[in-house]
Scaffold this active site. Sequence first.
Site, short mmCIF file in Angstrom:
data_model
loop_
_atom_site.label_atom_id
_atom_site.label_comp_id
_atom_site.label_asym_id
_atom_site.label_seq_id
_atom_site.Cartn_x
_atom_site.Cartn_y
_atom_site.Cartn_z
N GLY A 79 27.17 11.17 43.60
CA GLY A 79 26.09 12.02 43.71
C GLY A 79 25.97 13.32 44.34
N GLN A 136 20.67 18.49 50.30
CA GLN A 136 22.40 17.92 51.15
C GLN A 136 22.97 19.16 51.11
OE1 GLN A 136 23.60 14.14 49.22
NE2 GLN A 136 24.60 13.94 50.84
N CYS A 151 26.99 7.45 52.20
CA CYS A 151 26.34 9.29 51.63
C CYS A 151 27.15 10.24 52.30
CB CYS A 151 25.34 9.17 52.25
SG CYS A 151 23.83 11.13 52.24
N LEU A 152 27.29 11.22 51.27
CA LEU A 152 28.64 12.30 51.61
C LEU A 152 27.80 12.75 52.90
CD1 LEU A 152 28.89 13.47 48.81
CD2 LEU A 152 30.57 12.51 50.02
N HIS A 212 19.19 6.58 45.60
CA HIS A 212 19.50 7.45 46.55
C HIS A 212 18.86 8.90 46.51
CE1 HIS A 212 22.77 7.68 49.81
NE2 HIS A 212 22.69 9.02 49.41
N GLU A 213 19.60 9.40 45.63
CA GLU A 213 19.29 10.94 45.34
C GLU A 213 17.49 11.18 45.44
OE1 GLU A 213 21.69 12.45 45.90
OE2 GLU A 213 23.31 10.98 45.58
N HIS A 240 16.48 11.62 48.99
CA HIS A 240 17.00 13.03 49.32
C HIS A 240 15.75 13.77 49.42
CE1 HIS A 240 21.23 11.91 51.67
NE2 HIS A 240 21.36 11.36 50.16
O1 GNR Z 1 29.10 9.41 47.37
C1 GNR Z 1 28.48 8.59 47.42
N1 GNR Z 1 28.12 6.92 47.12
C2 GNR Z 1 27.43 5.92 46.80
C3 GNR Z 1 27.84 5.29 47.24
C4 GNR Z 1 26.37 3.70 47.30
C5 GNR Z 1 25.28 4.55 46.82
C6 GNR Z 1 25.02 5.16 46.50
C7 GNR Z 1 26.09 6.95 46.63
S1 GNR Z 1 25.53 7.99 47.10
C8 GNR Z 1 27.12 8.65 47.24
C9 GNR Z 1 26.61 9.94 47.90
C10 GNR Z 1 25.67 10.98 48.35
O2 GNR Z 1 25.22 11.40 49.27
N2 GNR Z 1 24.86 11.29 47.44
O3 GNR Z 1 23.47 11.70 47.97
NI NI Z 2 23.15 10.74 50.16
#
Ligand code: GNR
Ligand code: NI
Length: 171
Positions: free
Chosen positions: A46, A51, A92-93, A134-135, A138
């Site tokens: 995601g 980001q 998270c990236l 999660h997104e 953000h």
């Molecule tokens: O790549 C991602 N893997 C992930 C793994 C577990 C829970 C959430 C994520 S999202 C993350 C990519 C990201 O940072 N999205 O904002």
């Molecule tokens: Ni993230």
Amino acid sequence: MPLLNILRYPDPRLHKIAKPVTVFDARLKKLIKDMADTMYEAPGVGLAASQVDVHQQLVVIDTSDAQDDLRVFINPEILWVSSETKVYDEGCLSVPGVYDGVERPAQVKVRALDADGTPFEVSADGLLAVCIQHEIDHLRGKVFVEYLSPLKRNRIRTRMLKEERLLQRRG
Ligand code: GNR
Ligand code: NI
């Protein structure tokens, strides 16, 4: 395709509140394509516009193994969450190398607009439910490490700042 630069925690721009998308034009489609390319290249499941320092309510998600199921969520709203929760080891990236358990509702129902501005609703569980939440966090300026204890978060912050200095020195 130019890969977009992903902001790294604790960059204060990760805490900006994203505004709703109001214009559905070719520029938006280009941003979606660039975000998808950036997510696949990373690789991640995601990516929120926040980001990549674009503070608009736009998210791309692909939780498929084959990376062939791109989902776009614009102006997403959570309509319903289950009372059942699950702990998932999140990453998270914007916080590379850090994985830790976060407890969230196990199922969610979401309303959003697609790339053309057409509304849709989706019910999700498993990784997709985790990723959607999660997104959306953000877009509201929240990074998953904020669910961890202050001790863990401070250790992560220190480690990230140290890595940042190393990266800066190497150019
Ligand atoms: O790549 C991602 N893997 C992930 C793994 C577990 C829970 C959430 C994520 S999202 C993350 C990519 C990201 O940072 N999205 O904002
Ligand atoms: Ni993230």
